[in-house]
Design an enzyme around this catalytic site. Structure first.
Site, PDB file in Angstrom:
ATOM      1  CG  HIS A  81      -2.178   0.754   1.046  1.00 46.93           C
ATOM      2  ND1 HIS A  81      -3.306   0.170   0.517  1.00 46.93           N
ATOM      3  CD2 HIS A  81      -2.514   2.048   1.277  1.00 46.93           C
ATOM      4  CE1 HIS A  81      -4.281   1.064   0.459  1.00 46.93           C
ATOM      5  NE2 HIS A  81      -3.817   2.225   0.915  1.00 46.93           N
ATOM      6  CG  ASP A 160     -10.189   3.187   5.686  1.00 45.68           C
ATOM      7  OD1 ASP A 160      -9.693   4.227   6.153  1.00 45.68           O
ATOM      8  OD2 ASP A 160      -9.978   2.793   4.531  1.00 45.68           O
ATOM      9  NE  ARG A 167      -8.090  10.789   7.035  1.00 43.04           N
ATOM     10  CZ  ARG A 167      -7.267   9.898   6.469  1.00 43.04           C
ATOM     11  NH1 ARG A 167      -7.626   8.651   6.324  1.00 43.04           N
ATOM     12  NH2 ARG A 167      -6.070  10.252   6.068  1.00 43.04           N
ATOM     13  CB  SER A 182      -6.777   5.148   6.805  1.00 45.67           C
ATOM     14  OG  SER A 182      -7.089   4.912   5.461  1.00 45.67           O
ATOM     15  CE  LYS A 186      -7.243   1.549   2.503  1.00 40.80           C
ATOM     16  NZ  LYS A 186      -7.681   2.816   3.009  1.00 40.80           N
TER      17      LYS A 186
HETATM   18  N1  URA Z   1      -4.106   5.766   1.842  1.00 39.39           N
HETATM   19  C1  URA Z   1      -5.067   5.257   2.648  1.00 39.39           C
HETATM   20  O1  URA Z   1      -5.554   4.157   2.443  1.00 39.39           O
HETATM   21  N2  URA Z   1      -5.457   6.000   3.689  1.00 39.39           N
HETATM   22  C2  URA Z   1      -4.947   7.199   3.948  1.00 39.39           C
HETATM   23  O2  URA Z   1      -5.347   7.793   4.910  1.00 39.39           O
HETATM   24  C3  URA Z   1      -3.949   7.730   3.108  1.00 39.39           C
HETATM   25  C4  URA Z   1      -3.541   6.982   2.039  1.00 39.39           C
END
Ligand code: URA
Length: 436
Positions: A81, A160, A167, A182, A186
């Site tokens: 990620h 999330d 946000r 966040s 995930k």
């Molecule tokens: N990527 C994400 O999944 N969440 C964030 O808050 C920032 C980047």
């Protein structure tokens, strides 16, 4: 317990208990707590922060706000990620490569957030590609072809999904507790056993300073440790956009070029470094340089491109676009931005390029805004490049002349060209692991 008291506590810089965090996340996910109160609490967290225990409690509560996948049947699943950037097409290149090397890929990606792009918006620019498939199909795809890339449409970390969109609308994207929870929620919900994170740093990243990027990386490593998911963070430079293209189908086209063996050097550095650590965590070899070479060889052999085509076909996408990217619809207006003087490019501020691209329609100003897949900016010159007066610095792909001309003026305002030679900046800024 009530939400007003919880908001007031965080407003007054007090720490929240596990029970209070659970009350908020569960209530917000079910719709019993509305966006106004959630926005107030998110803003209080943004302003006053959270300690390590609060961040871990928040992450776990978000991770378990919906289903949590069990991917143990695939052995070690290493997920990846990014904390967000401009022109970041790494997932599109790296994940098919990793899958082609025999490591299962089951990845849930996000949409654009703020001025940063999102892999799901990019994938959806491929006609027919389905990002919102059922969980059974997601798992079946991994079983069948070793890879699936989906959006956050399954019931995975629904808290999330709601908080991420919220946000974005209240200018609360750049926050360590909110980003760390966040991303890690995930990854935990999607069933990763090990995680490699691209922690971006610079003008186009949420973390502008290296020390903040390191703090974010350490926080995510710590959460990974507590969740028993080994996590490695690669710090990467996001002072200027990554690669050449910024915009959804434009980035897919650049990714296809890369999978055909024509990869920009900064993209290559990120792809091979993240990939090398993914192979290491998957138990495929501890020698990072050898792993990097393996990633490159896989791309050069055409196996990664073949896997990308399989992925697209398997998720309903039209593979002929990958075979012939000229088929992607073109923007109505394509306008060149020429250099006003001869010299070296000193700065191409990623945040500004991201913002201009968003205004062209490549990103969303509001969460319900539609995206224009074909618009964006292609950078012909990057920091350190020599450019002659009137040579093309960038190409704007716009929906109309008015937005194209406006973008051109803005790019001319921000592009700095100087007579002294400018050094190219390093792309990889460091590695943060549990041990460091
Ligand atoms: N990527 C994400 O999944 N969440 C964030 O808050 C920032 C980047």
């Amino acid at each position: 317990m009530n939400i007003q008291e919880i908001i007031a506590k965080k407003r007054d810089r007090q720490r929240l208990t596990k029970e209070e965090i659970a009350y908020f996340i569960q209530g917000y996910t079910k719709g019993e707590i509305g966006d106004e109160q959630a926005a107030a609490l998110v803003m209080a967290i943004y302003l006053n922060g959270m300690d390590e225990e609060e961040i871990t409690d928040l992450t776990m509560e978000m991770a378990y706000s919906g289903d949590v996948l069990d991917l143990s049947r695939f052995g070690t699943v290493v997920d990846k990620h990014s904390t967000g950037g401009i022109g970041d097409k790494v997932t599109l290149i790296l994940m098919p490569t990793i899958a082609a090397l025999g490591v299962p890929v089951a990845k849930m990606s996000g949409r654009g957030l703020g001025y940063t792009g999102g892999t799901i918006d990019k994938l959806e620019s491929i006609p027919g590609y389905q990002t919102g498939i059922a969980v059974e199909d997601f798992i079946q795809n991994v079983e069948k072809i070793g890879i699936s890339l989906i959006g956050q449409t399954l019931n995975l970390a629904p808290a999330d999904k709601k908080l991420y969109a919220l946000r974005d609308t209240i200018s609360c994207t750049e926050s360590i507790p909110l980003i760390a929870s966040s991303i890690m929620s995930k990854k935990i919900a999607a069933g990763a056993s090990k995680i490699v994170l691209d922690v971006t740093c610079g003008s186009g990243a949420f973390m502008k300073k290296k020390e903040d990027a390191i703090a974010l990386a350490k926080e995510m490593n710590q959460i990974g440790k507590l969740a028993k998911k080994e996590t490695v963070c690669v710090l990467t430079n996001m002072e200027e956009p990554l690669g050449k293209a910024v915009g959804n189908s434009l980035e897919v086209i650049e990714a296809i070029e890369a999978l055909n063996g024509k990869m920009e050097s900064d993209v290559e550095a990120v792809v091979t470094t993240l990939g090398a650590y993914m192979l290491k965590l998957a138990g495929k070899g501890n020698d990072i340089q050898a792993n990097q070479q393996e990633i490159l060889s896989c791309i050069q052999s055409g196996k990664a491109l073949k896997k990308f085509k399989e992925l697209v076909a398997n998720q309903g996408g039209n593979v002929s676009y990958i075979e012939n990217p000229n088929q992607f619809p073109k923007a109505e207006v394509i306008l060149e931005v020429q250099a006003m003087q001869t010299g070296y490019v000193q700065e191409v501020k990623a945040e500004e390029i991201g913002r201009i691209s968003m205004l062209l329609g490549a990103g969303r100003k509001r969460k319900e805004d539609p995206i224009k897949p074909e618009v964006g900016i292609v950078l012909e010159k990057k920091v350190g490049d020599f450019v002659k007066e009137k040579e093309v610095l960038a190409t704007i792909h716009a929906a109309d002349w008015e937005s194209a001309e406006k973008a051109k003026q803005e790019i001319q305002k921000i592009d700095r060209i100087v007579s002294e030679k400018v050094e190219k900046q390093p792309t990889i800024l460091g590695i943060v692991t549990d041990e460091k």
